[in-house]
Design an enzyme around this catalytic site. Structure first.
Site, PDB file in Angstrom:
ATOM      1  N   PRO A 132     -12.755 -11.508 -12.612  1.00 37.46           N
ATOM      2  CG  PRO A 132     -14.158 -11.223 -10.777  1.00 37.46           C
ATOM      3  CD  PRO A 132     -13.138 -12.162 -11.349  1.00 37.46           C
ATOM      4  CG  HIS A 171      -2.043  -1.037   1.081  1.00 38.75           C
ATOM      5  ND1 HIS A 171      -2.315  -1.944   2.067  1.00 38.75           N
ATOM      6  CD2 HIS A 171      -2.892  -1.315   0.071  1.00 38.75           C
ATOM      7  CE1 HIS A 171      -3.314  -2.733   1.678  1.00 38.75           C
ATOM      8  NE2 HIS A 171      -3.681  -2.361   0.468  1.00 38.75           N
ATOM      9  CG  ASP A 224     -16.502  -3.565 -14.520  1.00 38.29           C
ATOM     10  OD1 ASP A 224     -15.893  -2.868 -15.352  1.00 38.29           O
ATOM     11  OD2 ASP A 224     -16.250  -4.765 -14.324  1.00 38.29           O
ATOM     12  N   GLY A 225     -14.752  -1.445 -12.412  1.00 37.61           N
ATOM     13  CA  GLY A 225     -13.723  -0.444 -12.617  1.00 37.61           C
ATOM     14  C   GLY A 225     -13.518  -0.071 -14.070  1.00 37.61           C
ATOM     15  CG  ASP A 246      -5.344  -2.495  -4.629  1.00 35.36           C
ATOM     16  OD1 ASP A 246      -4.647  -3.499  -4.836  1.00 35.36           O
ATOM     17  OD2 ASP A 246      -5.877  -2.253  -3.521  1.00 35.36           O
ATOM     18  CB  SER A 247      -6.283  -5.080 -10.622  1.00 32.66           C
ATOM     19  OG  SER A 247      -4.941  -5.338 -10.983  1.00 32.66           O
ATOM     20  CB  THR A 248      -7.707  -9.689  -8.410  1.00 30.49           C
ATOM     21  OG1 THR A 248      -8.546  -9.504  -9.569  1.00 30.49           O
ATOM     22  CG2 THR A 248      -8.505  -9.331  -7.166  1.00 30.49           C
TER      23      THR A 248
END
Length: 291
Positions: free
Chosen positions: A172, A71, A147-148, A165-167
């Protein structure tokens, strides 16, 4: 059977098999939350080394113990490199850790956080409050459940810093690694704006970084990446993509960074101006991933 073997059989482990030929295991000392949402399976469990751990489909997303590295490096590097960022957009970040760090900057006037899964936000407030530390209730934060990729396509707002900051690019999160998404992000940045992205562990996931950099090179005056080592993101240092409409943000001097960091007036556990500069010094195998 030995006593040690008996004890081992009683232990519960979560095995993360994100990579084809490599896995890591984390012991579950206590399962605190386990639920299936519309998008993914969420777990929060206690671990003796890392404290509370959040996984999505058994892939580690964040931990109480080492989240500060991730972070801090995804927020303070672009914000302090920019020098006058007032509007920040976070795509993802439902646990609130990214908002926590961005909002530590008094000069940041507004943070928009777009999270696809309201369930992540709700249970993070209850089970991972130490990550957000009240940031989700900060009046400067605008939380958008959407949804980003759709938000980025439709927004007419401009941002000084965009943090993705994605998976990982499966399920998704896949759409957040596309050229189309990055194109919309470039349009949403101010003329000297910066976008940073989570690009996985390049030793294991080199294609992720290559794909992002290829898009960034076509969209931005400056395209690169920087590194940080986060213990639970196993397999080597993690790469963060860097794209900026300014050709000078990345080359800000150590003296200027030290002055900006001192003026910010808070302490960090990983980020320092020296680490900021050194993070852009890349090993050969990472340089070879550049298109």
């Amino acid at each position: 059977m030995s006593e040690a073997t008996k004890q081992d059989e009683k232990q519960v482990w979560v095995t993360e098999s994100l990579h084809d030929h490599y896995a890591q295991r984390l012991r579950v000392d206590e399962m605190l939350y386990d639920s299936e949402t519309e998008h993914q399976r969420l777990k929060v469990f206690q671990n003796g080394t890392f404290g509370r751990i959040l996984t999505l489909d058994d892939v580690v997303q964040t931990t109480e113990g080492d989240n500060f590295i991730y972070h801090e490096m995804l927020t303070h590097v672009p914000i302090l490199a920019h020098g006058s960022a007032k509007r920040v957009l976070i795509i993802g970040g439902g646990d609130g850790g990214m908002a926590r760090e961005a909002l530590r900057h008094r000069t940041v006037e507004h943070v928009t956080m777009v999270e696809i899964d309201a369930g992540v936000v709700d249970f993070s407030k209850e089970y991972l409050p130490m990550l957000s530390q009240g940031a989700l209730d900060d009046p400067r934060l605008n939380l958008v459940i959407n949804d980003g990729a759709l938000f980025m396509k439709e927004t007419s707002d401009k941002f000084d810093v965009i943090i993705v900051d994605s998976t990982d690019p499966i399920g998704p999160g896949e759409v957040l690694f596309t050229d189309t998404f990055y194109g919309h992000a470039a349009r949403a940045l101010t003329e000297d704006g910066i976008i940073v992205t989570q690009n996985g562990v390049p030793f294991m996931q080199g294609d992720e970084l290559t794909g992002t950099l290829r898009a960034f090179q076509a969209l931005f005056a400056d395209a690169s990446c920087y590194l940080a080592t986060i213990p639970t993101y196993a397999g080597g240092p993690m790469a963060f993509g860097w794209g900026s409409h300014s050709s000078t943000n990345r080359s800000v001097s150590l003296t200027d960074l030290e002055a900006r960091f001192a003026a910010a007036g808070f302490e960090t556990d990983y980020y320092t101006p020296e680490v900021h500069k050194a993070a852009f010094a890349l090993p050969g195998y990472v340089k070879k991933l550049f298109p």
